[in-house]
Design an enzyme around this catalytic site. Sequence first.
Site, PDB file in Angstrom:
ATOM      1  CG  ASP A  69      -1.795   1.178   1.349  1.00  0.00           C
ATOM      2  OD1 ASP A  69      -2.276   1.647   0.311  1.00  0.00           O
ATOM      3  OD2 ASP A  69      -1.999   1.659   2.481  1.00  0.00           O
ATOM      4  CG  ASP A  71      -1.860   7.391   0.764  1.00  0.00           C
ATOM      5  OD1 ASP A  71      -0.924   8.160   0.500  1.00  0.00           O
ATOM      6  OD2 ASP A  71      -2.841   7.229   0.011  1.00  0.00           O
ATOM      7  CG  ASP A 381      -2.209   2.093   6.658  1.00  0.00           C
ATOM      8  OD1 ASP A 381      -2.941   2.860   7.302  1.00  0.00           O
ATOM      9  OD2 ASP A 381      -2.343   1.918   5.427  1.00  0.00           O
TER      10      ASP A 381
END
Length: 547
Positions: A69, A71, A381
């Site tokens: 990922d 961000d 995250d």
Amino acid sequence: MHASYPMDQIPETVVSKKGLEFEFMTTDNGTAKPYIWPSPEGGQKIDIGKHIFCNRSLNMRNIVAVGFDMDYTLAQYKPETFESLAYDGTIRKLVYNLGYPKELLKWTFDSKYMVRGLVLDKKKGNTLKMDRHKYVKVAYHGFREMSKEDKVETYGNTLIRDAFDEPDYALIDTLFSLAEAYLFAQLVDFKDNNPRKVPESVDYACMYKDVRAAVDLCHRDGTLKQMVAKDPQRYINEDTSIMPMLKMLRDSGRSTFLVTNSLWDYTNIVMNFLCGSRTLSDGSSCNFDWLQYFDIVITGSAKPGFFNEEKFANLFEVDPESGMLRNTDNGTPMPQVGNISPILAIEDSNKSCRVFQGGNVGHLHKLLSIESSSQVLYAGDHIYGDILRSKKVLGWRTMLVVPELEREVKLLWELRDMRKQLQLLRNERDLIEDRIHHFKWHLKFESPNDVEKQTISSTLHELECQRDQVRLAHQLAQREYHQKFHKVWGQLMKTGYQNSRFAHQVERFACLYTSQVSNLSLYSPDKYYRHSEDFMPHEFDILPLGD
């Protein structure tokens, strides 16, 4: 296995409850610094805050593709600037778009107040921290701490256990949500203290809905990303280990891919900052050199829906230069009307990497020629957006990025003496209470004579006084220990004597977890991560926050 040390830096060996040996080196100033030896052959000392923790054994030799990922995974945002930017933008939307009082514009954001793993009760205006069994251990109404009696009355006196899930609750499982959680708590206090300024029809749940709508407005109109794009260095942490990590994985023969919900224009700016120029604020144009570190980049992926292979979603190829989209047939360029040959693949200097928008995981598997989902390791995250779906639905191997973990595990070591003292106080309290129960049982069931009764009663009184003194000392020391991790919510991975709900989710859905994705660069790309070898933050003997 162990390296040699100067005579004044002799390591102390400590054995965890799982039998793993840790070395702690005493430095020149007398402090002890923890190190972990990840592999016998490497002899590399890795700070405990950079360790990769393993819930489920993973042999990297079986991994053929590693995905990321962007961000809060590759790009770690600075909460004091980025979350403040999100907070300020949301406030303005509430005032100018949704009609909230202008005095909200004077409010400020405390980036350190909220933590990941909390749950918002939309209807009651409460913020909760729960253990793995979903028992509420710490609760605040707005910014007012709820008493033990209030918690029991609100969340403990029901015949059917509450699941604490949507739609009545909101889960704070990503760092993106901290600003809106803080703002919701402020609005709860504002409504309670200023009833005339908030219409009666606007309840707590309505205020939360408005906050979410304002956040969405900020994202849709580009308010946040335009500011970040102007000055990435102000909002994103620099990590010079990103490029070496990606290069190491590619040199090891593995495919690498990026799947992000951000669109191409923003993705290119952020990845340029991470992998290339860090002076984009001067107006210089981005380049595409960073694409050499990936085989496939998918933007606008709409996770977690992306992980549903049966969900129909068009896959478009992105022209990096113009940002234009081109139709594809499962990734294969489609011919245009009037042209008998398909459009050639996008021509640029990075032919090894193709950029797409949309699609689903089936397209990704086909593009990378993945034969088995267990051959994929994906780092993200967000428990639900990245980890749960990819692990539970697909069977991908997963790595959760938890930036807060670095400070957490270091504190576990630094507070070891305080933790021992708490354990001694707890044991002393338990011993006294056992004696009290023993004497009470003797009085009730063994029919002592009057002299014995008087002696036992006197002893009981003394023991109860001792117990109260020890209990008070334990509670005070416990609160002090609790506040070392966080002034309000305590330890990330623990709540009471149980794992926190967040730790339980990490244990269930993340094969690996670590503080930074670039920690992968500290280990061999062919490392065998074994659960039995690891010190686990969520399994460490930690004492509770409250009663």
